[in-house]
Design an enzyme around this catalytic site. Structure first.
Site, short mmCIF file in Angstrom:
data_model
loop_
_atom_site.label_atom_id
_atom_site.label_comp_id
_atom_site.label_asym_id
_atom_site.label_seq_id
_atom_site.Cartn_x
_atom_site.Cartn_y
_atom_site.Cartn_z
N SER A 1 0.86 -1.18 0.00
CA SER A 1 0.00 0.00 0.00
C SER A 1 0.89 1.23 0.00
CB SER A 1 -0.89 -0.01 1.25
OG SER A 1 -1.49 1.25 1.46
N TYR B 1 -1.57 -0.86 10.53
CA TYR B 1 -1.71 -1.13 9.10
C TYR B 1 -0.47 -0.61 8.36
CZ TYR B 1 -3.69 -1.26 4.38
OH TYR B 1 -3.92 -1.50 3.04
#
Length: 270
Positions: free
Chosen positions: A137, A150
């Site tokens: 990501s 995350y």
């Protein structure tokens, strides 16, 4: 570089979102696609709709990942491509979320790709043929308040991928790390994306499929976001904090609409 037509390709977390879109794209390019997903009902539904195969898969279970690999080999032959896509995201201030949920987030997002590479890479190296995609990501490059674990897990995926690339550099096996911006999937349900450049799952799927035939080390989608990682490292932290507060309209860290996100959180276990 691998030819997708006729290639055996495996996708973790392939029932929905980026994984599903990737399965559709690879099937469209002639690949024999196997979807592994914790939600076997949804995986089988997706597989039936697009002409793929599905297996139950918990990426946090090393034995289960090895069994996934071995079942595919027995049915269709050695996999030429693995897409480590499975991932989850908890949001909110760090102290507002239970520690066991953070542990699960790390297990899925980081240990999942580690388990996948450990199960699939030896055979690829033995054949000197294969391609792996680890889906990370832009959170691996740009840290975001309210997504601390995350971000850490995706940073770990990027670092793990770089280290593996160094180990296999003298072989014909390739590994790409795909780093998308925010994507319109269940993972971003209920999250305000007002000032973020967003993409659809199909955009990421195309980048993943293209990487099999034109391998690149790190693939940022969209590509023009690539300098953001350098800015994150070079800019003074107080300046970055101010910019991030402005970008989120000074909302609390990890703010989201609980009603809009409820279905996703129920599914991943919160």
């Amino acid at each position: 570089m691998i030819t997708l037509d006729g290639a055996v390709c495996c996708i973790t977390g392939g029932a929905r979102g980026i994984g599903r879109a990737t399965a559709v794209e690879l099937v469209g390019r002639g690949a024999k696609v196997w979807i592994g997903d914790l939600d076997i009902d949804e995986a089988e539904k997706t597989a039936a709709e697009i002409g793929a195969s599905a297996l139950h898969l918990d990426v946090t279970d090393p034995a289960g990942v090895t069994a996934f690999h071995d079942t595919v080999v027995a049915a269709d032959g050695p996999p030429a491509m693995l897409v480590n896509n499975a991932g989850i995201q908890y949001m909110g201030a760090f102290t507002d979320t239970r520690l066991d949920l953070y542990h699960r987030e790390v297990a899925v997002n980081l240990l999942g790709p580690i388990n996948g590479v450990h199960a699939f890479l030896p055979g690829m190296l033995a054949r000197n043929h294969g391609h792996i995609v680890n889906v990370a990501s832009m959170a691996a490059k740009v840290t975001t308040p309210g997504m601390s674990v995350y971000c850490a897990s995706k940073y770990g995926v990027a670092a793990f991928s770089r280290a593996i690339r160094a180990e296999i550099a003298s072989t014909a096996v390739t590994l790409s790390t795909v780093m998308p911006t925010a994507v319109h999937t269940e993972l971003t349900a209920g999250v305000s994306l007002d000032l973020l450049p967003t993409r659809e799952p199909e955009d990421i799927a195309m980048a993943i499929a293209d990487s099999a035939q034109r391998p690149r080390r790190e693939i940022i989608v969209p590509r023009w976001l690539a300098p953001m990682g350098t800015i994150e490292e070079a800019a003074p932290e107080p300046v970055l904090q101010m910019m991030k507060r402005l970008a989120t309209f000074r909302r609390p860290p990890g703010d989201y609409d609980p009603d809009a996100r409820r279905s996703y959180l129920d599914r991943i276990g919160q």
